[in-house]
Design a protein around this motif. Structure first.
Motif, PDB file in Angstrom:
ATOM      1  N   ARG A  88      -2.933   5.191 -14.976  1.00 30.08           N
ATOM      2  CA  ARG A  88      -1.719   4.704 -14.310  1.00 30.08           C
ATOM      3  C   ARG A  88      -1.619   5.214 -12.885  1.00 30.08           C
ATOM      4  N   GLY A  89      -2.699   5.550 -12.280  1.00 31.28           N
ATOM      5  CA  GLY A  89      -2.670   6.031 -10.901  1.00 31.28           C
ATOM      6  C   GLY A  89      -2.788   4.883  -9.927  1.00 31.28           C
ATOM      7  N   ARG A  90      -3.142   5.238  -8.659  1.00 27.65           N
ATOM      8  CA  ARG A  90      -3.250   4.224  -7.612  1.00 27.65           C
ATOM      9  C   ARG A  90      -4.487   3.380  -7.842  1.00 27.65           C
ATOM     10  N   ARG A 105      -5.479   0.071 -14.139  1.00 29.95           N
ATOM     11  CA  ARG A 105      -4.442   1.108 -14.235  1.00 29.95           C
ATOM     12  C   ARG A 105      -4.657   1.988 -15.466  1.00 29.95           C
ATOM     13  N   ARG A 126       0.829  -1.206   0.000  1.00 27.98           N
ATOM     14  CA  ARG A 126       0.000   0.000   0.000  1.00 27.98           C
ATOM     15  C   ARG A 126       0.862   1.254   0.000  1.00 27.98           C
ATOM     16  N   GLU A 127       1.970   1.219   0.751  1.00 37.25           N
ATOM     17  CA  GLU A 127       2.860   2.380   0.755  1.00 37.25           C
ATOM     18  C   GLU A 127       3.467   2.625  -0.616  1.00 37.25           C
ATOM     19  N   ALA A 128       3.757   1.545  -1.354  1.00 41.62           N
ATOM     20  CA  ALA A 128       4.370   1.670  -2.674  1.00 41.62           C
ATOM     21  C   ALA A 128       3.325   1.761  -3.790  1.00 41.62           C
ATOM     22  N   ARG A 129       2.020   1.855  -3.423  1.00 39.35           N
ATOM     23  CA  ARG A 129       0.950   1.991  -4.406  1.00 39.35           C
ATOM     24  C   ARG A 129       0.871   0.765  -5.321  1.00 39.35           C
ATOM     25  N   VAL A 130       1.110  -0.424  -4.713  1.00 38.66           N
ATOM     26  CA  VAL A 130       0.974  -1.688  -5.424  1.00 38.66           C
ATOM     27  C   VAL A 130      -0.420  -2.234  -5.152  1.00 38.66           C
ATOM     28  N   PRO A 131      -1.181  -2.650  -6.181  1.00 35.38           N
ATOM     29  CA  PRO A 131      -2.540  -3.172  -5.963  1.00 35.38           C
ATOM     30  C   PRO A 131      -2.539  -4.398  -5.047  1.00 35.38           C
ATOM     31  N   GLY A 157      -5.250   0.673  -5.614  1.00 33.40           N
ATOM     32  CA  GLY A 157      -5.776   0.409  -4.283  1.00 33.40           C
ATOM     33  C   GLY A 157      -6.150  -1.042  -4.094  1.00 33.40           C
ATOM     34  N   ASP A 158      -6.921  -1.337  -3.033  1.00 35.35           N
ATOM     35  CA  ASP A 158      -7.331  -2.710  -2.752  1.00 35.35           C
ATOM     36  C   ASP A 158      -8.406  -3.136  -3.744  1.00 35.35           C
TER      37      ASP A 158
END
Length: 389
Positions: A356-358, A351, A306-311, A360-361
């Protein structure tokens, strides 16, 4: 009562102990082989260079007996002539000495190999202990060497006495011969005596070489406790090895968690398992697991993602199957290609839609049913086993 394993040294020395013994100068050496080499070398020198040495000796004696009145009148010339005699005789002595040294080194190297160390020269207080010295005087090694030296002296003395007795008449006749003939006869008598001594020494060397190797092997024998201690020192104690393994696991975990930031997707259980996936079609044949963990480690992977904006995808069956059947830095199994490709395609579409943004979950309900084979899901396997029971 002393431990039997520390008292009875019945095991052969290990390569490590043999190497340490060589570093301390403990190697097999045969004095009898050295004696034989020196005498045999003298025989060879006498056989090959005997005529030349006899000619040099005749010339030296003739020059020494020649009277020159000019030398008597000039003491300085007398000193120079004497120096010339010394140099002529010294050349022969130096050549013989070099030959003897070379043969002695070769004989020693033949038995125990070449070994250069300065440790035997280091002073040791234990060597001046009279009690320990008294014990060494009656050790097996010392008693064996003493007995062998006594037998050798008796044999060589007997051989020499018998030879002199047999050649006594010829030795007496040498005195009456002219100088050239006397030198030739004396050389022959010397050669015969040395040949007999060399034969006797050869017999002793044949016995002494294996004997010295055997005695060295006996001195270096180890007890069971010594072997265990050496194994412990070589491989390390269990405590040290445990700390090393712990440190390696920590380093591996740190590297694994650092790879989460570069993942394309994290699949979760939602809280019990987490698997981070990455796929680069230019460098990978299939998606690869870059991190995985359970319980607290799974939550750590989720937070880092989440900190690295990885789904982060909540897909329990897929997460359980990936966790159970893959390892870090390993490609996903072929049976899970379809399910993984489906979630990656969904992430890529999101994405693109969000610029190409966040992302999220991602809830599992946002996806169509994932084709996870039931036999790869450990939860379903346990449930089926319980139903059968």
């Amino acid at each position: 009562m002393a431990d039997e394993s520390s008292q009875n040294k019945t095991l052969p020395a290990t390569p490590r102990k043999i190497r340490k013994a060589r570093e301390e100068g403990q190697i097999a050496r045969s004095r009898d082989l050295g004696h034989f080499a020196v005498v045999a070398g003298a025989l060879g020198a006498l056989l090959l260079a005997g005529p030349l040495m006899a000619a040099m000796l005749r010339e030296l004696v003739a020059d020494g007996l020649r009277v020159d009145p000019a030398l008597v009148a000039d003491p300085q010339r007398m000193v120079e002539r004497l120096a010339g005699f010394v140099w002529q005789g010294g050349a022969v002595v130096i050549a013989l000495g070099a030959l003897v040294i070379a043969l002695a080194v070769a004989a020693a190297t033949l038995v125990g190999g070449w070994n250069f160390t300065a440790k035997p020269l280091v002073p040791k207080l234990g060597k001046i202990n009279p009690i320990a010295g008294f014990g060494r005087m009656f050790s097996k090694q010392q008693l064996t060497d003493t007995l062998k030296a006594s037998v050798l002296a008796v044999v060589l003395g007997t051989v020499g006495a018998l030879y002199l007795h047999a050649k006594l008449g010829e030795i007496q006749q040498v005195i009456a011969l002219p100088l050239p003939a006397a030198l030739a006869e004396a050389s022959g008598l010397l050669f015969g005596g040395l040949a007999l001594l060399a034969l006797a020494l050869a017999g002793f060397a044949l016995v002494d070489v294996p004997l010295q190797r055997h005695l060295l092997a006996q001195r270096l024998k180890m007890s069971h406790q010594e072997v265990k201690q050496e194994l412990k020192e070589t491989e390390g104690s269990p405590e040290v090895k445990g700390r090393i393994r712990t440190r390696m696991r920590e380093m591996s975990r740190t590297r694994m968690l650092a790879a989460v930031a570069g993942a394309d997707l994290v699949v979760m259980n939602p809280t019990h398992y987490a698997v981070a996936l990455k796929y680069d079609e230019r460098a990978m044949a299939a998606p690869r697991v870059v991190a995985k963990g359970a319980d607290l480690l799974a939550l750590k992977i989720r937070d880092l993602a989440r900190e690295a904006r990885v789904p982060v995808l909540q897909a329990p069956p897929l997460a359980r199957a990936l966790y159970a059947h893959t390892e870090v830095d390993q490609e996903v199994p072929a049976a899970l290609f379809a399910a993984v490709a489906q979630v990656l395609a969904h992430v890529y579409r999101l994405r693109d839609a969000l610029g190409r943004g966040r992302v999220g979950d991602i809830a599992e309900g946002d996806l169509p049913p994932l084709p996870v084979p039931p036999e790869l899901d450990p939860h379903r396997r346990r449930g089926a086993a319980g139903a059968d029971a």
